[in-house]
Design a protein around this motif. Structure first.
Motif, mmCIF file in Angstrom:
data_model
loop_
_atom_site.group_PDB
_atom_site.id
_atom_site.type_symbol
_atom_site.label_atom_id
_atom_site.label_comp_id
_atom_site.label_asym_id
_atom_site.label_seq_id
_atom_site.Cartn_x
_atom_site.Cartn_y
_atom_site.Cartn_z
ATOM 1 N N ASP A 120 -7.792 -2.922 -4.161
ATOM 2 C CA ASP A 120 -6.611 -2.358 -4.823
ATOM 3 C C ASP A 120 -5.524 -3.419 -4.994
ATOM 4 O OD1 ASP A 120 -7.619 0.294 -5.019
ATOM 5 O OD2 ASP A 120 -7.126 0.636 -2.903
ATOM 6 N N SER A 135 0.830 -1.207 0.000
ATOM 7 C CA SER A 135 0.000 0.000 0.000
ATOM 8 C C SER A 135 0.870 1.265 0.000
ATOM 9 C CB SER A 135 -0.886 0.009 1.251
ATOM 10 O OG SER A 135 -1.321 1.320 1.522
ATOM 11 N N ARG A 136 0.431 2.305 -0.712
ATOM 12 C CA ARG A 136 1.175 3.583 -0.726
ATOM 13 C C ARG A 136 1.209 4.217 0.659
ATOM 14 N NH1 ARG A 136 -0.994 4.051 -6.175
ATOM 15 N NH2 ARG A 136 0.802 3.964 -7.555
ATOM 16 N N GLY A 190 -3.137 1.745 -4.170
ATOM 17 C CA GLY A 190 -3.920 2.622 -3.305
ATOM 18 C C GLY A 190 -3.363 4.028 -3.249
ATOM 19 N N THR A 191 -3.700 4.744 -2.178
ATOM 20 C CA THR A 191 -3.217 6.113 -2.001
ATOM 21 C C THR A 191 -2.595 6.228 -0.618
ATOM 22 O OG1 THR A 191 -5.316 6.830 -1.037
ATOM 23 C CG2 THR A 191 -5.105 7.039 -3.423
ATOM 24 N N THR A 192 -2.082 7.415 -0.299
ATOM 25 C CA THR A 192 -1.437 7.609 1.002
ATOM 26 C C THR A 192 -2.410 7.328 2.145
ATOM 27 O OG1 THR A 192 -0.119 9.325 -0.009
ATOM 28 C CG2 THR A 192 -0.135 9.274 2.390
ATOM 29 N N ASN A 193 -3.658 7.803 1.990
ATOM 30 C CA ASN A 193 -4.582 7.652 3.116
ATOM 31 C C ASN A 193 -5.574 6.492 2.981
ATOM 32 O OD1 ASN A 193 -5.594 9.335 1.062
ATOM 33 N ND2 ASN A 193 -7.240 10.071 2.397
ATOM 34 N N LYS A 194 -5.827 6.047 1.754
ATOM 35 C CA LYS A 194 -6.821 4.966 1.615
ATOM 36 C C LYS A 194 -6.347 3.882 0.661
ATOM 37 C CE LYS A 194 -11.245 6.825 2.929
ATOM 38 N NZ LYS A 194 -12.599 6.269 3.009
ATOM 39 N N THR A 195 -6.279 2.657 1.185
ATOM 40 C CA THR A 195 -5.996 1.515 0.317
ATOM 41 C C THR A 195 -6.973 0.407 0.693
ATOM 42 O OG1 THR A 195 -3.663 2.132 0.269
ATOM 43 C CG2 THR A 195 -4.200 -0.080 -0.493
ATOM 44 N N GLU A 230 3.276 -0.518 -6.031
ATOM 45 C CA GLU A 230 2.493 0.291 -5.094
ATOM 46 C C GLU A 230 1.033 0.287 -5.489
ATOM 47 O OE1 GLU A 230 3.824 4.340 -5.207
ATOM 48 O OE2 GLU A 230 5.917 3.765 -5.371
#
Ligand SMILES: *Cc1c(COP(=O)(O)O)cnc(C)c1O
Length: 460
Positions: A208, A171-172, A199-204, A197
């Motif tokens: 994904d 996850s990112r 997902g995103t920084t705050n949500k994975t 990598e």
């Protein structure tokens, strides 16, 4: 006028003095001669630039200075220190102090030979992991175990053995940097695995990971964000969800839990730390953690999990380059043995003892120390105050444990100067500077060190 250079003693004059003759008996003749020459050179330079400002001392006086100087250089460069910072796992101060049982076990196996790779039962060749394997499996519920130099090595080794040339999905929000040169993407590329990598920084989400799986996928990896928290509008896949996905798609799951809690730390007021047992129960294939963070053992990286993957890791050529020595194994085994009885572990593993010490007991230690520090003329004030200790070592950044500190305000020097002097004393002590005062946190000072703290500060 007198030429001051003519009054300087020669190297031979100095070597003949009783002070330096004693030193020659302890360190070699060459070391003393080198030091005498350097001292005389420095002295000549001083005379050239500042002559008239001081007189040339006698040969005996000079010899005494040189002897003191050589002795001060003779101290071991790595010295024990007292940790009054309140940071329990202080990386700069060597992370976890060891249990007495671990220290004794290390001394016992290093004094002579030891059964590192022979079975006492059969007399035949055995594996060095046998010293800790049973204990690790018993305590965590895992099938198999391996031990490397630290968790960074364990991660590198695991990725190389399980996913060279293949993609590992992370996850990112979990691409961590631990400090020093540990950055997960760099460790990944050094291992020969390819970081994918998602997902995103705050949500994975689990979807994904699922969408990124293809025939080149070597593993799914979850990484505990030990030294930061992502909070607010967030989502992350749990280890249980990743295991379910791994089973469905036949991809192994690696869980880097980081600090490696063998017990539930929420009883000390520290939530958020995943336990190794939880990850095993969830069904993770390989779990990675440090031996010298929340376990409180010697520096090492522990890998536990399914036999099939541990065997792959153990047989990888890098294993030999990263394996631990008999001292680490002995210290780790002795520490783990204490965990078979949690009460015993809390009493004997210093990290757990520090965390389970009550405020009352910290306060009574501080009350015993207070009058002796207040009696010293060079403090403007010494008080007992409540504060917070931090776990440190890349563990739980947002959480702290209440503690008792001695708060010291110096009389005629700055707080920084006070801190420097205490650090350079006979028993080097590290404290904390905050709000223009110097703090000594009783939670990280071992009770057996209280008297030495008083003596070191009194002798300033
Ligand atoms: C601390 C940590 C590491 C590195 O472990 P070392 O034992 O310091 O090499 C790796 N991953 C996580 C999640 C950590 O917390």
């Amino acid at each position: 006028m007198d030429n001051p250079f003519r009054n300087l003693p020669s190297v031979n004059d100095l070597l003949e003095t009783p002070a330096l003759k004693t030193v020659v008996e302890r360190v070699s003749h060459n070391v003393v001669v080198d030091n005498v020459r350097t001292f005389l050179d420095d002295f000549r330079t001083k005379l050239k630039t500042k002559s008239g400002e001081f007189s040339v001392p006698s040969a005996a006086e000079m010899a005494n200075s040189i002897a003191t100087w050589i002795s001060s250089e003779d101290k071991p460069p790595l010295q024990p220190v007292i940790n009054g910072t309140g940071v329990i796992l202080h990386t700069g101060l060597g992370r976890a102090p060891l249990a007495e049982d671990a220290i004794n076990a290390i001394a016992d196996v290093s004094r002579g030979y030891a059964s590192v790779e022979v079975s006492l039962e059969s007399g035949k060749r055995s594996h060095r992991i046998d010293a800790v394997k049973k204990l690790l499996c018993e305590l965590t519920g895992a099938e198999a175990a391996a031990v490397a130099n630290n968790n960074a090595a364990a991660t590198l080794l695991t990725l190389a053995a399980m996913a060279t040339g293949q993609e590992v999905i992370v996850s990112r929000g979990e691409l961590i940097e631990i400090g020093g040169s540990y950055r997960l993407p760099d460790v990944m590329s050094a291992s020969g695995a390819v970081l994918k990598e998602v997902g995103t920084t705050n949500k994975t989400r689990v979807s994904d990971y699922e969408n990124a799986i293809h025939e080149e996928t070597g593993a799914l990896m979850k990484v505990h964000t030990s030294n930061y928290v992502v909070c607010g509008f967030t989502e992350a896949a749990s280890i249980d969800e990743l295991v379910a996905l791994g089973k469905k798609t036949d991809v192994p799951v690696i869980d880097d839990v980081g600090s490696g809690a063998l017990i539930d730390f929420s009883k000390y007021g520290l939530t958020d730390e995943p336990t190794i047992q939880h990850s095993i129960k969830a069904g993770a294939d390989v779990i990675l953690f440090s031996g010298d963070k929340l376990i409180g053992g010697p520096q090492c990286g522990i890998v536990v999990g399914k036999e099939k993957y541990i065997e792959k890791i153990t047989k990888h050529p890098m294993m030999r380059a990263m394996r631990v020595d008999k001292m680490t194994l002995a210290g780790l085994a002795a520490t783990l043995r204490l965990y078979r009885n949690i009460d015993e572990a809390e009493e004997k593993v210093p990290l757990l003892a520090m965390l389970s010490t009550t405020m009352d007991s910290l306060r009574s230690r501080a009350e015993r120390m207070l009058p002796r520090l207040q009696a010293l003329a060079y403090f403007q004030s010494v008080e007992i105050v409540e504060a917070q200790s931090m776990l440190g070592g890349g563990s739980i950044p947002t959480q702290s444990v209440p503690t008792i500190c001695l708060q010291v305000k110096p009389q005629s020097i700055s707080v920084q100067q006070l801190s420097d002097q205490i650090r350079k004393s006979e028993s080097p002590i590290f404290g904390r500077i905050q709000n223009d005062a110097y703090y000594l946190d009783l939670r990280t000072i071992l009770p057996s060190q209280d008297l030495r703290v008083i003596e070191a500060i009194s002798s300033l």
